[in-house]
Scaffold this active site. Structure first.
Site, PDB file in Angstrom:
ATOM      1  N   ASP A  14      55.733  30.177  84.398  1.00 39.25           N
ATOM      2  CA  ASP A  14      57.102  29.742  84.601  1.00 39.25           C
ATOM      3  C   ASP A  14      58.004  30.442  83.576  1.00 39.25           C
ATOM      4  O   ASP A  14      57.517  30.973  82.570  1.00 39.25           O
ATOM      5  CB  ASP A  14      57.170  28.219  84.435  1.00 39.25           C
ATOM      6  CG  ASP A  14      58.582  27.685  84.523  1.00 39.25           C
ATOM      7  OD1 ASP A  14      59.246  27.943  85.549  1.00 39.25           O
ATOM      8  OD2 ASP A  14      59.031  27.023  83.574  1.00 39.25           O
ATOM      9  N   ASP A  16      62.074  29.451  82.771  1.00 36.34           N
ATOM     10  CA  ASP A  16      62.984  28.530  82.080  1.00 36.34           C
ATOM     11  C   ASP A  16      62.207  27.380  81.457  1.00 36.34           C
ATOM     12  O   ASP A  16      61.521  26.635  82.151  1.00 36.34           O
ATOM     13  CB  ASP A  16      64.017  27.957  83.060  1.00 36.34           C
ATOM     14  CG  ASP A  16      64.999  29.002  83.564  1.00 36.34           C
ATOM     15  OD1 ASP A  16      65.476  29.793  82.741  1.00 36.34           O
ATOM     16  OD2 ASP A  16      65.279  29.017  84.769  1.00 36.34           O
ATOM     17  N   ASP A 209      56.494  24.162  81.964  1.00 32.58           N
ATOM     18  CA  ASP A 209      57.001  23.050  81.159  1.00 32.58           C
ATOM     19  C   ASP A 209      57.365  21.828  81.987  1.00 32.58           C
ATOM     20  O   ASP A 209      57.736  20.800  81.423  1.00 32.58           O
ATOM     21  CB  ASP A 209      58.241  23.495  80.383  1.00 32.58           C
ATOM     22  CG  ASP A 209      59.432  23.737  81.306  1.00 32.58           C
ATOM     23  OD1 ASP A 209      59.323  24.614  82.190  1.00 32.58           O
ATOM     24  OD2 ASP A 209      60.459  23.043  81.170  1.00 32.58           O
TER      25      ASP A 209
END
Length: 341
Positions: A14, A16, A209
């Site tokens: 991922d 961001d 996240d």
């Protein structure tokens, strides 16, 4: 010594909240990925930029990336539409020019108003999206257009905190149309399939996240996952996670990829006392967290985690500071031996 990364030939990363927040790299992230033998594939729900621009941004921040290594939800959304529509069909684009370009690349015709009789609407994140844009989409969807959203993330992490994501705009259209979009991005299968095809691997580790997108997406296609506590999901989110959002591993930072895997830590003990989880023992904070998670998942609805003793108190304090870079005792621990798929 077995390192976390050793069981995988590909890392599906991922962006961001995992590699950067806003314009800035998360401290230590680029160094943690440098010189790894695994293939790196960057999988992003953000449809606002082209894969080439994403790759350039990653290079500027110190990561090694090229356009072919970027898999974006804009591409997944365009593929979903191309599989359902005739070539040359008009698609109303709610999003950036980069999203419109992906629609054009699959042989469809991007338009910007409902007056052009689009047969589909595609919606992706753009900071310029406003009422006039949503009104055009509302008119088209109410007239029968297929609706595809690049992703449904309600928030996205920035250097100043969480800001509205594409999912917040999707929610507005959902309320206005009483319709549900097809969602192409994480945690749904289309983007995960695209990432696996791009990587050519089925032995991949998903890293992110957000449990509701990255981790749930990994579970949806049967892949292992690593939750890093550098972005959206918090320790409390982990402890209260639904089965479909539970990671295989959890860590404070990406440097855990080059750390040994600790499947258990006999120095920690977590017990449910009927109301709270009581943590005692000693060792590294991540092993303490995974011990608590195993008990928390078996006892949903628990109150809080109570620390018994100085070592447990220090571990809980580290959890509470987990959005900061943690450099001591970086051990990647299996979140639980509980079956999560």
């Amino acid at each position: 010594m077995t390192l976390l990364r050793d069981a995988y030939d590909t890392l599906l990363l991922d962006l961001d909240g995992t590699l950067y927040k806003g314009p800035d790299a998360i401290p230590g992230a680029a160094q943690a990925l440098a010189s790894l033998p695994q293939r790196l594939i960057y999988v992003t729900n953000n449809a606002s930029r082209s894969p080439l621009d994403v790759a350039k941004h990653l290079d500027e921040l110190g990561f090694v990336a090229d356009e072919d290594a970027v898999v974006a939800s804009s591409q997944a959304a365009a593929r979903v539409l191309a599989e359902r529509l005739d070539a040359g069909s008009a698609v109303l684009v709610i999003g950036t020019d980069a999203l419109a370009a992906e629609i054009e690349l699959v042989g469809l015709r991007p338009v910007r108003t409902a007056d052009e009789k689009p047969v589909a609407v595609v919606q992706g994140h753009s900071t310029a999206t406003a009422w006039p844009n949503l009104a055009e989409a509302c008119l088209a969807i109410r007239a029968g257009a297929i609706w595809v959203a690049s992703n449904a993330d309600t928030t996205l992490p920035t250097e100043r905190g969480l800001a509205p994501g594409n999912g917040s705009m999707v929610a507005a259209l959902r309320a206005a149309t009483d319709q549900e979009p097809v969602i192409a991005g994480k945690p749904y299968v289309p983007i995960m399939e695209d990432a696996l095809r791009r990587s050519g691997s089925r032995v991949a580790l998903v890293i992110g996240d957000r449990m509701d997108t990255d981790i749930a997406g990994a579970n949806a296609v049967g892949l292992d996952s690593l939750l890093v506590l550098t972005g959206v999901s918090t320790v409390d989110n982990l402890l209260r996670a639904k089965p479909e959002q539970r990671p295989t591993f959890v860590s404070f930072a990406l440097d855990s990829l080059s750390s040994p895997v600790a499947s258990s830590d006999t120095e920690w003990r977590a017990e449910f006392d009927g109301t709270d989880i009581v943590l005692s023992g000693s060792g590294d904070p991540i092993s303490a967290l995974t011990a608590a998670a195993a008990v928390a998942w078996a006892n949903p609805g628990f109150g809080t985690v109570q620390a018994k003793g100085d070592a447990a108190g220090r571990a809980v304090r580290v959890w509470n500071e987990s959005f900061e870079r943690v450099t001591d005792g970086a051990v990647a621990s299996r979140a639980s031996r509980t079956e999560i798929r």
